[in-house]
Scaffold this active site. Sequence first.
Site, PDB file in Angstrom:
ATOM      1  N   SER A  24       0.828  -1.202   0.000  1.00 33.64           N
ATOM      2  CA  SER A  24       0.000   0.000   0.000  1.00 33.64           C
ATOM      3  C   SER A  24       0.871   1.264   0.000  1.00 33.64           C
ATOM      4  O   SER A  24       1.745   1.410  -0.835  1.00 33.64           O
ATOM      5  CB  SER A  24      -0.961  -0.046   1.192  1.00 33.64           C
ATOM      6  OG  SER A  24      -1.984   0.900   1.069  1.00 33.64           O
ATOM      7  N   ASP A  31      -8.445  -5.381  -6.117  1.00 36.32           N
ATOM      8  CA  ASP A  31      -8.065  -4.294  -5.219  1.00 36.32           C
ATOM      9  C   ASP A  31      -9.048  -3.129  -5.405  1.00 36.32           C
ATOM     10  O   ASP A  31      -9.167  -2.565  -6.487  1.00 36.32           O
ATOM     11  CB  ASP A  31      -6.644  -3.846  -5.560  1.00 36.32           C
ATOM     12  CG  ASP A  31      -6.092  -2.799  -4.605  1.00 36.32           C
ATOM     13  OD1 ASP A  31      -6.860  -2.260  -3.785  1.00 36.32           O
ATOM     14  OD2 ASP A  31      -4.880  -2.509  -4.689  1.00 36.32           O
ATOM     15  N   HIS A  36      -6.767  -5.917  -1.751  1.00 38.83           N
ATOM     16  CA  HIS A  36      -5.632  -5.037  -1.487  1.00 38.83           C
ATOM     17  C   HIS A  36      -4.679  -5.610  -0.446  1.00 38.83           C
ATOM     18  O   HIS A  36      -3.463  -5.560  -0.617  1.00 38.83           O
ATOM     19  CB  HIS A  36      -6.160  -3.680  -1.018  1.00 38.83           C
ATOM     20  CG  HIS A  36      -5.102  -2.633  -0.841  1.00 38.83           C
ATOM     21  ND1 HIS A  36      -4.450  -2.040  -1.908  1.00 38.83           N
ATOM     22  CD2 HIS A  36      -4.559  -2.081   0.282  1.00 38.83           C
ATOM     23  CE1 HIS A  36      -3.574  -1.159  -1.462  1.00 38.83           C
ATOM     24  NE2 HIS A  36      -3.611  -1.172  -0.132  1.00 38.83           N
TER      25      HIS A  36
END
Length: 460
Positions: free
Chosen positions: A275, A369, A403
């Site tokens: 991330s 995601d 994600h």
Amino acid sequence: MAGNTTLSLCNLPMFQLTATPASALADEPVHIRVTGLPPLQLVTLTASLKDEKGNVFRSKAFYKANEVGELDLMEAPAFGGDYVGVHPMGLFWSLKCQKAFRRLFKQDVMNSPFLVTLNLYDTVSLQDFSTEEPMASQVVQRWFSAPGVQRVQVREGRVRGALFLPPGEGPFPGVIDLFGARGGLVEFRASLLAAHGFAVLALAYFAYEDLPKLLQEIDLEYFEEAANLLLAHPRRHEAVSPIGVLSVSSPSVKLPSSPPNIHVQTPGIGVISVSKGAEIGLAMACFLKQVVATVCINGTTAIYEFPLRYKDLVIAPIPMFMERLQCDISGAVRLLHFRGDPRDKVNQRSVLPVEKAQGSILFIVGENDECLKSREYAEQALHQLQSHGRNNGRMLVYPGAGHLIEPPYAPLCYASPTMKLSSPLLWGGEPTAHAAAQEHSWGEILKFFRQHLIQAKSKL
């Protein structure tokens, strides 16, 4: 009558539920079997655990015993419950919290495991079995650290974090572990990597101790300081606690300027990042000569939200568009279209110069995601490398994965609260596909670091 009674008791089935190993690392598979069932018996298997905040996670699956009354999750398909098909670890990765928007998150990685209770019931039902007496039960310990692994709290210069050292003499390949915008110190991935032979610095960069409470800029010199600190780490004394897992409680580690025994292998280190951390990890690969192998999990390839500073260089961020925020039916916020496009001419100055990276880069992408256009970003980075005649990048794409791709058998976190938003943040992912992505990508990450850190050393 006594004889008849004894015969009747002897004829009662002896149900046995076994899970082996009953104590293992959290990234190791468990073999679950049931014996002593009536032939073709329909049963329910459940799993439950309580996290360190008291949240309860549960899962269940329906199975049918074979003709001799046995059930082996390595072979038997579940025909209902939280998953369908042959999934030996399905009871683990399908765990769901009884409260909405909770992430299963291990905080104390050294001194206690997650305790997963497996229960067997002789009925198939959608009901909650938590008040029922099971036919058989077993508790499985899921550890995040191996015997002999050391944890050393790091407070050196500006650097704050926790260093995990494998057992043995070393030197070990070094890795820096970076998480995203949740802040604080996250240790569970670093401790597992240490169990596989890496010296890993779980690095905090905001919202921890005396670090800034909020992230306002990316100071790359902080991460360079951490890389140099890791490379300079000396060999320390080892000890083993009574339970076989060591917790080093020293408040700080003070490193001499020229340590006589180096515990971390030179000349370069790896970075594993996800991330916002993957944005930083990629920047480290571009600008820091110490970084020779980088794993970027669902990250961007440009600077967003906060400027990046490194010596005299300042990279301004690409703007965000609040009006593009969306909510799904659960009320969680989707950030997928929130960020400006790095391909726009006005945003080109914010794109990281990946062609300058001297080391290898592995992009790991979840196609489901809901937070970042991670595949699009990774493809742009690979095109950027190729256009400069570079072939040091590779991408793994996982359909259905979200994600938060974590080590194997961790449950999918579809959405969870964040510091900045009043609503939960949507991460995305479909449980079965996400679980497969976590298992496969973890093996690829270990191979990647062994290839580019350990083998690189052997060639010197």
